[in-house]
Write an enzyme that holds these catalytic residues in place. Sequence first.
Site, short mmCIF file in Angstrom:
data_model
loop_
_atom_site.label_atom_id
_atom_site.label_comp_id
_atom_site.label_asym_id
_atom_site.label_seq_id
_atom_site.Cartn_x
_atom_site.Cartn_y
_atom_site.Cartn_z
N SER A 260 0.84 -1.20 0.00
CA SER A 260 0.00 0.00 0.00
C SER A 260 0.88 1.24 0.00
O SER A 260 2.10 1.17 0.12
CB SER A 260 -0.91 0.01 1.22
OG SER A 260 -0.14 0.30 2.37
N LYS A 261 0.22 2.38 -0.12
CA LYS A 261 0.91 3.67 -0.23
C LYS A 261 1.95 3.89 0.86
O LYS A 261 2.95 4.54 0.65
CB LYS A 261 -0.11 4.80 -0.17
CG LYS A 261 -0.89 4.96 -1.45
CD LYS A 261 -1.19 6.43 -1.71
CE LYS A 261 -2.14 6.61 -2.86
NZ LYS A 261 -1.78 5.88 -4.07
N ARG A 262 1.66 3.34 2.04
CA ARG A 262 2.60 3.64 3.12
C ARG A 262 3.96 2.95 2.91
O ARG A 262 4.94 3.32 3.55
CB ARG A 262 1.96 3.29 4.47
CG ARG A 262 2.26 1.97 5.07
CD ARG A 262 1.34 1.67 6.22
NE ARG A 262 0.85 0.30 6.10
CZ ARG A 262 1.50 -0.75 6.54
NH1 ARG A 262 2.65 -0.60 7.15
NH2 ARG A 262 1.01 -1.96 6.37
N GLY A 264 5.42 2.98 -0.09
CA GLY A 264 6.06 3.70 -1.20
C GLY A 264 5.08 3.80 -2.35
O GLY A 264 3.87 3.65 -2.16
#
Length: 487
Positions: A260-262, A264
């Site tokens: 997920s976005k967290r 990268g």
Amino acid sequence: MEEVRVRIAPSPSGNLHVGTARTALFNYLFAKKNNGKFVLRIEDTDAERTSQEYIDNIFDSLKALGLNWDEGPDVGGPYGPYTQSERFDIYPKYVQELLDKGFAYECFCTPEELEAEKEEASANKKPYVYTKKCENLTDEEKAKLRAEGRKPAIRFNIAKAQKAFHKDSMLVFDDLVKGELHVDTDLLGDFVILKSNGTPTYNFAVVIDDMLMKISHVIRGEDHISNTFKQILIFEALGAEVPKFGHLGMILAPDRSKLSKRHGATAVSEFVEKGYLTDALINFVALLGWAPSDGQEVKSVDAIAQDFRINEISSSNSIFEYDKLNWMNSHYIKMLPIEELKERLKPYLTKYDLTELSDTEYTRMVEITYEPLTLLSDITDAVPYFFGDSVEIDEQTQTEVIDTEASQDVLKAFVEQAQDWTWTEENLHEKLEVFRGEFKEKGIKPKATMWAIRAAITGRTRGADMTATLAIIGKDKAIKRAKAAIK
Ligand code: GLU
């Protein structure tokens, strides 16, 4: 043998995810390997979550990765339209066919009634399965419900279809990647295929589209396995040939949670913005579940296509190692022809005035700075000292390098002598050698001499080849900066 026809069917509810890029790649490779067709279909039935921006992003990202499709919304093809929202008038006929054959029925349950069913199941600690309350409504009962203003949804009758085509409630299929998979269909629950507002649900539309587009193989993420069982039954109920299915393991982050976005970047366009080369990205993505037979991991998509065998895809999850991608990217940067690299770096140099450099100087700057780059965007911070009259010097460099007595002597001598030097890289090379020799005799190490010059002129203690750097910066600016560093 029948023609191989594969597809990807992204829902435009976000930018193209690397996971979808991998699914697209494996479909593309499978089509290439088998002289088949690769189809792009946009599944935009969920109007609320769909946007044109995401559709454009899907197109652009796939193209940037070199995954060109043979048939799709923009290029057309014999089985269009390839955008689901333009196919709405196709579906009712097949709903009717399922109703006529007894494989579907009208369901008048309200959302509140269904919620109550779910709550009851949960209170009894049972997995929720629709109770089939509406399966056997009489015509009179239906008429009464209609008179109340209720509009029916259409549900698929799992047990009916299962019974018609299989000996017991077990549904089995041979997955191209995972081998035999099975489910007890009693646990599936009759699902809605057409909502009361007339829109088809994913599980239904996808079957009709795959059937009409003559899709021979469906390769997608394993999160769709539970859907596949439902879809197989619809294919069978319609008397259609069931495609072969292959499900890919998930892509996990290095900490083994869902990527997920967290962790990268996750969208292809985000990677591109950050300075990843699409050639590196697609090569890396191919290795998420596939391994080359010769162990040689750096490969173009064409070379991978030669070597690709779907039954050799790993059935387990893959880890998205950003470090490995970074390594791959720096490798691909090094392989780029210089002219291409010069162009690719320009978007990351917009804060500098490139007109300060001639083409030859710009070429040389790139030649002496590209090697340590991991991302194209790393160039931004690697080259500020090639531009402008002055440079920024941090406190530590100032006091520890520039302000020392030895450095000050070096800089004074440099300003004096350099004025008369012919400012070519070749000549500077010779002059600097002599210059260092003179200071060596005075007890200053050649390295320290160069360090003083570098610090004053670039503001840094490390950087690209100093002789070439001086040649690019030019005599006037170099001397101006050296002067400015003298106390
Ligand atoms: N629209 C679905 C998705 O984006 C496609 C699934 C499929 O390949 O059938 O997940």
